[in-house]
Scaffold this active site. Structure first.
Site, mmCIF file in Angstrom:
data_model
loop_
_atom_site.group_PDB
_atom_site.id
_atom_site.type_symbol
_atom_site.label_atom_id
_atom_site.label_comp_id
_atom_site.label_asym_id
_atom_site.label_seq_id
_atom_site.Cartn_x
_atom_site.Cartn_y
_atom_site.Cartn_z
ATOM 1 C CB ILE A 1 -14.843 15.774 -17.413
ATOM 2 C CG1 ILE A 1 -13.421 16.001 -17.223
ATOM 3 C CG2 ILE A 1 -15.171 16.235 -18.798
ATOM 4 C CD1 ILE A 1 -12.469 15.282 -17.963
ATOM 5 C CB THR B 1 -14.304 15.926 -24.868
ATOM 6 O OG1 THR B 1 -15.529 15.556 -23.772
ATOM 7 C CG2 THR B 1 -15.166 16.964 -25.594
ATOM 8 N NE ARG C 1 -7.465 8.623 -23.266
ATOM 9 C CZ ARG C 1 -7.296 9.867 -22.934
ATOM 10 N NH1 ARG C 1 -8.063 11.046 -23.321
ATOM 11 N NH2 ARG C 1 -6.292 10.219 -21.750
ATOM 12 C CD GLU D 1 -6.724 11.400 -30.186
ATOM 13 O OE1 GLU D 1 -5.572 11.883 -29.443
ATOM 14 O OE2 GLU D 1 -7.574 11.399 -29.772
ATOM 15 C CG HIS E 1 -6.693 14.934 -27.432
ATOM 16 N ND1 HIS E 1 -6.331 13.247 -27.363
ATOM 17 C CD2 HIS E 1 -6.851 15.142 -26.357
ATOM 18 C CE1 HIS E 1 -6.422 13.039 -25.915
ATOM 19 N NE2 HIS E 1 -6.763 14.170 -25.384
ATOM 20 C CB ILE E 2 -7.461 21.344 -28.233
ATOM 21 C CG1 ILE E 2 -8.966 21.685 -28.681
ATOM 22 C CG2 ILE E 2 -6.552 21.095 -29.409
ATOM 23 C CD1 ILE E 2 -8.886 23.041 -28.934
ATOM 24 N N GLY E 3 -8.845 19.338 -25.554
ATOM 25 C CA GLY E 3 -9.641 19.285 -24.306
ATOM 26 C C GLY E 3 -8.792 20.251 -23.278
ATOM 27 C CB SER E 4 -6.224 19.061 -20.831
ATOM 28 O OG SER E 4 -5.080 18.862 -22.020
HETATM 29 C C1 8YV Z 1 -3.677 15.083 -22.284
HETATM 30 C C2 8YV Z 1 -5.994 13.930 -21.854
HETATM 31 O O1 8YV Z 1 -3.357 16.297 -22.563
HETATM 32 O O2 8YV Z 1 -5.673 14.212 -19.738
HETATM 33 C C3 8YV Z 1 -5.872 13.416 -20.524
HETATM 34 O O3 8YV Z 1 -6.487 12.468 -20.187
HETATM 35 O O4 8YV Z 1 -6.509 13.301 -22.616
HETATM 36 C C4 8YV Z 1 -5.075 15.130 -22.252
HETATM 37 O O5 8YV Z 1 -5.673 16.230 -21.838
HETATM 38 C C5 8YV Z 1 -3.043 14.176 -23.338
HETATM 39 O O6 8YV Z 1 -3.647 12.766 -23.144
HETATM 40 C C6 8YV Z 1 -1.799 14.147 -23.250
HETATM 41 O O7 8YV Z 1 -1.087 13.129 -22.211
#
Ligand code: 8YV
Length: 323
Positions: A162, A240, A242, A271, A289-292
């Protein structure tokens, strides 16, 4: 995998439709269609009849919880690349297989790092609040002026997948890339980025610090008062990765004193109970927490979990195995 008795999977969160479809094609499952937090009793009842667990990062799988798992549970897959919610040593001791979802969310999270960076640098929160409140009374040459990125320096903490994807994007914005990582990358992966083996040399020279390292015992509260003091006056913090990486009390103090120009945060400590003082601030660009959170990425994450389950129940090594 059409067998008469299919393995039973306890799924603790609602999954994307395409993932649920494939799961139900190949497995018996206890789903959480409402996506409400499972009570301890519901979790225990599901665990009692499950061959495998399909979880997300909202439940902590610490040594106590893992050692209490009955023998029928043989594998745990997490819908995340991060695995700080799972005690891997305890899983190993218990003989539990564990898999995660690396790679597939790299690009989506790097996009959000840039969004946080831009939102913080260009005062997006203040701008939007002014508009939404009907308080914009017109253009001024000095109104809402922010930090221009071209020619600035970005320091990335954690140059894994990342971090490198963030660097690729940031170069396009004219940022000079610096990074701190346990190990220096090879020249091909570095792409001209400047390596700092110690944070102490990087923090005073960069204008923006972006965190993309995992939360571990060493990195928990990495960003504390000392770290923040070492950052340049007027600089920006982006996280982005933790929430646990940042001491939010110290971050608030650094913003309140004006030492930091702004912060861009997609993740928070504890969170979803976000510190209201942080999100109330005009200089904190915050996202839940919308990264993914893209359709492709969330499907791909779910498919990684299923690939792990398929491999395990077919007697193969997990393709994305942690333990
Ligand atoms: C997850 C994330 O969607 O993959 C990770 O580590 O932080 C997020 O993208 C979230 O943690 C749900 O498990």
């Amino acid at each position: 995998m059409a067998t008469s008795k299919q393995p039973r999977i306890l799924v603790t969160r609602r999954l994307p439709e395409a993932v649920t479809e494939r799961l139900l094609r190949d497995y018996d499952a206890d789903l959480n269609a409402d996506d409400r937090p499972l009570s301890d009793a519901e979790l225990a009842a599901g665990i009692a009849r499950a061959d495998g667990l399909f979880v997300a990062s909202n439940i902590k799988w610490d040594a106590e919880r893992l050692s209490a798992l009955p023998d029928n549970v043989k594998i745990l897959v997490t819908f995340s690349v991060g695995h700080d919610h799972i005690d891997l040593d305890a899983a190993r001791r218990r003989g539990l297989k564990v898999g995660n979802t690396p790679d597939v969310l790299t690009e989506a999270v790097a996009d959000i790092a840039m969004l946080c960076l831009l939102g913080a640098a260009r005062r997006a929160v203040e701008s939007q609040r002014m508009l939404h409140r009907g308080e914009w009374e017109g253009w001024h040459s000095t109104q809402l002026v922010g930090m221009e990125l071209t020619g600035r320096k970005l320091g990335i903490v954690g140059m894994g997948r990342i971090g490198r994807a963030t660097a690729r994007r940031a170069r396009g914005f004219g940022l000079e890339i610096h990074y701190h990582n346990r190990q220096r990358l090879d020249a091909e992966a570095e792409q001209g980025a400047i390596y700092h083996d110690r944070l102490e040399t990087m923090l005073p020279v960069v204008d923006i610090v972006s965190l993309s390292c995992p939360a571990t015992a060493e990195t928990t509260r990495l960003v504390d008062a000392t770290f923040l003091r070492a950052m340049r006056p007027g600089s920006i913090l982006v996280n982005t990765a933790r929430g646990a990486l940042v001491d939010e009390h110290d971050l608030l103090a650094a913003l309140e004193s004006g030492h930091l120009f702004a912060a861009g945060l997609d993740v928070f400590d504890n969170e979803p109970h976000v510190n209201p003082k942080l999100v109330a601030r005009d200089d904190v660009f915050s996202l839940p927490h919308i990264g993914s959170a893209t359709v492709n990425t969330r499907n791909a994450m779910g498919f990684c979990c299923l690939d792990n389950l398929d491999a395990f129940f077919q007697g193969r090594p997990l393709p994305f195995g942690l333990v």
